[in-house]
Each structure stands twice: as structure tokens, then as C-alpha cells.
Write a protein that holds these residues in place. Structure first.
Motif, PDB file in Angstrom:
ATOM      1  N   LEU A   1       1.743  10.877  -2.675  1.00 29.20           N
ATOM      2  CA  LEU A   1       0.378  10.577  -2.206  1.00 29.20           C
ATOM      3  C   LEU A   1      -0.029   9.154  -2.564  1.00 29.20           C
ATOM      4  O   LEU A   1      -0.742   8.493  -1.796  1.00 29.20           O
ATOM      5  CB  LEU A   1      -0.615  11.581  -2.799  1.00 29.20           C
ATOM      6  CG  LEU A   1      -0.566  12.981  -2.225  1.00 29.20           C
ATOM      7  CD1 LEU A   1      -1.589  13.869  -2.916  1.00 29.20           C
ATOM      8  CD2 LEU A   1      -0.801  12.970  -0.734  1.00 29.20           C
ATOM      9  N   ARG A   2       0.408   8.671  -3.698  1.00 29.01           N
ATOM     10  CA  ARG A   2       0.094   7.294  -4.078  1.00 29.01           C
ATOM     11  C   ARG A   2       0.769   6.315  -3.113  1.00 29.01           C
ATOM     12  O   ARG A   2       0.158   5.320  -2.701  1.00 29.01           O
ATOM     13  CB  ARG A   2       0.548   7.019  -5.506  1.00 29.01           C
ATOM     14  CG  ARG A   2       0.215   5.615  -5.927  1.00 29.01           C
ATOM     15  CD  ARG A   2       0.485   5.374  -7.378  1.00 29.01           C
ATOM     16  NE  ARG A   2       0.107   4.008  -7.679  1.00 29.01           N
ATOM     17  CZ  ARG A   2       0.802   3.214  -8.449  1.00 29.01           C
ATOM     18  NH1 ARG A   2       1.901   3.668  -9.017  1.00 29.01           N
ATOM     19  NH2 ARG A   2       0.401   2.000  -8.678  1.00 29.01           N
ATOM     20  N   PHE A   3       2.026   6.580  -2.757  1.00 30.92           N
ATOM     21  CA  PHE A   3       2.697   5.715  -1.783  1.00 30.92           C
ATOM     22  C   PHE A   3       1.983   5.758  -0.438  1.00 30.92           C
ATOM     23  O   PHE A   3       1.864   4.744   0.248  1.00 30.92           O
ATOM     24  CB  PHE A   3       4.160   6.107  -1.620  1.00 30.92           C
ATOM     25  CG  PHE A   3       5.004   5.818  -2.818  1.00 30.92           C
ATOM     26  CD1 PHE A   3       4.818   4.666  -3.569  1.00 30.92           C
ATOM     27  CD2 PHE A   3       5.987   6.708  -3.217  1.00 30.92           C
ATOM     28  CE1 PHE A   3       5.596   4.398  -4.687  1.00 30.92           C
ATOM     29  CE2 PHE A   3       6.763   6.451  -4.330  1.00 30.92           C
ATOM     30  CZ  PHE A   3       6.574   5.293  -5.068  1.00 30.92           C
ATOM     31  N   ALA A   4       1.504   6.930  -0.061  1.00 28.48           N
ATOM     32  CA  ALA A   4       0.757   7.041   1.206  1.00 28.48           C
ATOM     33  C   ALA A   4      -0.542   6.248   1.124  1.00 28.48           C
ATOM     34  O   ALA A   4      -0.925   5.573   2.086  1.00 28.48           O
ATOM     35  CB  ALA A   4       0.462   8.504   1.503  1.00 28.48           C
ATOM     36  N   TYR A   5      -1.204   6.292  -0.005  1.00 31.70           N
ATOM     37  CA  TYR A   5      -2.442   5.527  -0.185  1.00 31.70           C
ATOM     38  C   TYR A   5      -2.158   4.026  -0.141  1.00 31.70           C
ATOM     39  O   TYR A   5      -2.916   3.261   0.451  1.00 31.70           O
ATOM     40  CB  TYR A   5      -3.105   5.916  -1.512  1.00 31.70           C
ATOM     41  CG  TYR A   5      -4.400   5.203  -1.758  1.00 31.70           C
ATOM     42  CD1 TYR A   5      -5.555   5.609  -1.114  1.00 31.70           C
ATOM     43  CD2 TYR A   5      -4.464   4.103  -2.611  1.00 31.70           C
ATOM     44  CE1 TYR A   5      -6.758   4.953  -1.321  1.00 31.70           C
ATOM     45  CE2 TYR A   5      -5.655   3.442  -2.832  1.00 31.70           C
ATOM     46  CZ  TYR A   5      -6.800   3.869  -2.182  1.00 31.70           C
ATOM     47  OH  TYR A   5      -7.981   3.215  -2.376  1.00 31.70           O
ATOM     48  N   GLU A   6      -1.053   3.602  -0.765  1.00 29.06           N
ATOM     49  CA  GLU A   6      -0.676   2.193  -0.698  1.00 29.06           C
ATOM     50  C   GLU A   6      -0.346   1.782   0.728  1.00 29.06           C
ATOM     51  O   GLU A   6      -0.611   0.649   1.130  1.00 29.06           O
ATOM     52  CB  GLU A   6       0.497   1.911  -1.627  1.00 29.06           C
ATOM     53  CG  GLU A   6       0.130   1.936  -3.086  1.00 29.06           C
ATOM     54  CD  GLU A   6       1.314   1.746  -4.009  1.00 29.06           C
ATOM     55  OE1 GLU A   6       2.442   1.521  -3.515  1.00 29.06           O
ATOM     56  OE2 GLU A   6       1.115   1.816  -5.232  1.00 29.06           O
ATOM     57  N   GLY A   7       0.231   2.701   1.490  1.00 36.34           N
ATOM     58  CA  GLY A   7       0.491   2.419   2.909  1.00 36.34           C
ATOM     59  C   GLY A   7      -0.801   2.203   3.672  1.00 36.34           C
ATOM     60  O   GLY A   7      -0.877   1.341   4.556  1.00 36.34           O
ATOM     61  N   LEU A   8      -1.834   2.968   3.337  1.00 33.61           N
ATOM     62  CA  LEU A   8      -3.137   2.762   3.969  1.00 33.61           C
ATOM     63  C   LEU A   8      -3.723   1.409   3.567  1.00 33.61           C
ATOM     64  O   LEU A   8      -4.347   0.717   4.390  1.00 33.61           O
ATOM     65  CB  LEU A   8      -4.110   3.879   3.577  1.00 33.61           C
ATOM     66  CG  LEU A   8      -3.845   5.248   4.169  1.00 33.61           C
ATOM     67  CD1 LEU A   8      -4.805   6.272   3.569  1.00 33.61           C
ATOM     68  CD2 LEU A   8      -3.974   5.225   5.671  1.00 33.61           C
ATOM     69  N   ALA A   9      -3.515   1.013   2.330  1.00 29.35           N
ATOM     70  CA  ALA A   9      -4.018  -0.282   1.868  1.00 29.35           C
ATOM     71  C   ALA A   9      -3.289  -1.418   2.557  1.00 29.35           C
ATOM     72  O   ALA A   9      -3.904  -2.439   2.926  1.00 29.35           O
ATOM     73  CB  ALA A   9      -3.879  -0.397   0.353  1.00 29.35           C
ATOM     74  N   ILE A  10      -1.982  -1.269   2.754  1.00 29.02           N
ATOM     75  CA  ILE A  10      -1.206  -2.297   3.451  1.00 29.02           C
ATOM     76  C   ILE A  10      -1.639  -2.392   4.908  1.00 29.02           C
ATOM     77  O   ILE A  10      -1.720  -3.489   5.479  1.00 29.02           O
ATOM     78  CB  ILE A  10       0.309  -1.998   3.342  1.00 29.02           C
ATOM     79  CG1 ILE A  10       0.769  -2.185   1.897  1.00 29.02           C
ATOM     80  CG2 ILE A  10       1.118  -2.876   4.277  1.00 29.02           C
ATOM     81  CD1 ILE A  10       2.185  -1.707   1.641  1.00 29.02           C
ATOM     82  N   ALA A  11      -1.960  -1.260   5.509  1.00 31.67           N
ATOM     83  CA  ALA A  11      -2.382  -1.240   6.912  1.00 31.67           C
ATOM     84  C   ALA A  11      -3.797  -1.760   7.090  1.00 31.67           C
ATOM     85  O   ALA A  11      -4.232  -1.983   8.219  1.00 31.67           O
ATOM     86  CB  ALA A  11      -2.279   0.172   7.472  1.00 31.67           C
ATOM     87  N   GLU A  12      -4.505  -1.934   5.990  1.00 30.11           N
ATOM     88  CA  GLU A  12      -5.881  -2.452   6.011  1.00 30.11           C
ATOM     89  C   GLU A  12      -6.773  -1.644   6.964  1.00 30.11           C
ATOM     90  O   GLU A  12      -7.405  -2.183   7.864  1.00 30.11           O
ATOM     91  CB  GLU A  12      -5.891  -3.930   6.388  1.00 30.11           C
ATOM     92  CG  GLU A  12      -5.173  -4.804   5.389  1.00 30.11           C
ATOM     93  CD  GLU A  12      -5.114  -6.262   5.812  1.00 30.11           C
ATOM     94  OE1 GLU A  12      -5.658  -6.607   6.881  1.00 30.11           O
ATOM     95  OE2 GLU A  12      -4.506  -7.049   5.073  1.00 30.11           O
ATOM     96  N   VAL A  13      -6.812  -0.342   6.730  1.00 34.85           N
ATOM     97  CA  VAL A  13      -7.592   0.543   7.592  1.00 34.85           C
ATOM     98  C   VAL A  13      -9.075   0.520   7.251  1.00 34.85           C
ATOM     99  O   VAL A  13      -9.891   0.990   8.038  1.00 34.85           O
ATOM    100  CB  VAL A  13      -7.078   1.996   7.520  1.00 34.85           C
ATOM    101  CG1 VAL A  13      -5.713   2.102   8.124  1.00 34.85           C
ATOM    102  CG2 VAL A  13      -7.108   2.519   6.108  1.00 34.85           C
ATOM    103  N   GLY A  14      -9.423   0.025   6.126  1.00 34.57           N
ATOM    104  CA  GLY A  14     -10.826  -0.032   5.744  1.00 34.57           C
ATOM    105  C   GLY A  14     -11.093   0.814   4.522  1.00 34.57           C
ATOM    106  O   GLY A  14     -10.385   1.799   4.249  1.00 34.57           O
TER     107      GLY A  14
END
Length: 178
Positions: free
Chosen positions: A60-73
């Protein structure tokens, strides 16, 4: 994996009609007398569930970092964290409660089936509830033990009421005078 051997209690060897304990998943009927590596198995499953929860949290942390990299807001990231937190807490409480009460057969299974997706999303809560219960006892053991002991007591009462020769019993009726 050890076989599901029959428990060695007082009622089983001499009375084939005595109630049998329900087997628990991964434990068989060893929960009755805690034999067959029961304690070691409980410790292994508790540690395995904790390890799986830690691995799940890392995923889940890697998934959250993926969201941060994607700059989804920021609001999407907050929503995701809140969703996983709420689903994990619901899954934890429902799973822990399910080990202490049997599902009511008169009610439809709709409430539990509607929470399957919540439990899937909150899998960390399910794993933590399993680990917590396994540190105390095998999941569902208290419920099954209470049912088994009640069945044994009922069986003993019925068996005690049937013992003896019925023709040798004293009759309380007064004899008729001739």
C-alpha cells in the motif's frame, strides 16, 4: 500437515454416540486437547498473519508513492488513505466479532456478503484481527468449545437418564388390593 485425529476425551472411546468436535481450519480437532503441535501452529499462524500484514502495508505504501509520482492531487491521496483506514477498521471489527459468534442461519447472508469488498480493501485489518485472535486462541475456538461442551453435557444428561435396567426400577404406584 498433521492428520485430523479424533480427540482423546472421556466420552469418545467408550461411547461412539458421543458428540464429536467440529474441526477448525488449519487446526483440525487438536484444539480440544491442544495436542499435535497446537501451540507451535498457533504461533506460526500468528506470525505469518503479522508478516502478511506488514507486506500488505508495504504494498500500500508503494501504491501511495505511485499516486504521489503521478501527481494526482492532495485530495485524491487523502481519500485513498481514509478509504483504506476505514475499510481496515471495519474489516478488523467484523472479523474479530465473527470469531466469537456463529452466523445466524435464520438471517440471510446478505450483510456479510455485502462487506466482502470492504474486507478485501481492508485486508490489513482482517490479517491483524486473525493475528490478534491467534495469539489468544485458535480463531473460533472459544465458540466451538462452548458448543462442544454444551453438547457433551446434554449427551451425558441423556445418557444418565437412560442407564439401568428399566424392568428393575421400582414402581411408585401402589398395588391394588384384591
Amino acid at each position: 500437515m498433521p492428520s485430523n485425529e479424533e480427540p482423546r476425551d472421556e466420552a469418545t472411546p467408550e461411547d461412539p454416540q458421543a458428540p464429536r468436535p467440529e474441526p477448525l481450519r488449519f487446526y483440525g480437532t487438536t484444539w480440544v486437547d491442544h495436542s499435535g503441535g497446537y501451540a507451535l501452529r498457533r504461533a506460526a499462524f500468528a506470525l505469518g498473519a503479522l508478516l502478511a500484514a506488514v507486506v500488505g502495508a508495504l504494498v500500500l505504501r508503494f501504491a501511495y508513492e505511485g499516486l504521489a509520482i503521478a501527481e494526482v492531487g492532495g485530495w485524491v491521496s487523502i481519500m485513498i488513505v481514509v478509504a483504506f483506514a476505514v475499510c481496515s477498521s471495519l474489516a478488523f471489527s467484523r472479523t474479530l466479532g465473527a470469531y466469537s459468534r456463529r452466523a445466524d442461519e435464520s438471517r440471510p447472508a446478505a450483510p456479510d456478503s455485502s462487506l466482502r469488498s470492504v474486507k478485501a480493501i481492508g485486508f490489513i485489518g482482517v490479517l491483524l484481527a486473525y493475528a490478534l485472535r491467534t495469539f489468544v486462541e485458535a480463531p473460533g475456538e472459544r465458540l466451538r468449545r462452548a458448543e462442544y461442551e454444551e453438547a457433551l453435557a446434554r449427551h451425558e444428561r441423556l445418557r444418565a437418564a437412560r442407564t439401568g435396567n428399566p424392568s428393575a426400577r421400582k414402581r411408585n404406584k401402589p398395588k391394588r388390593k384384591r
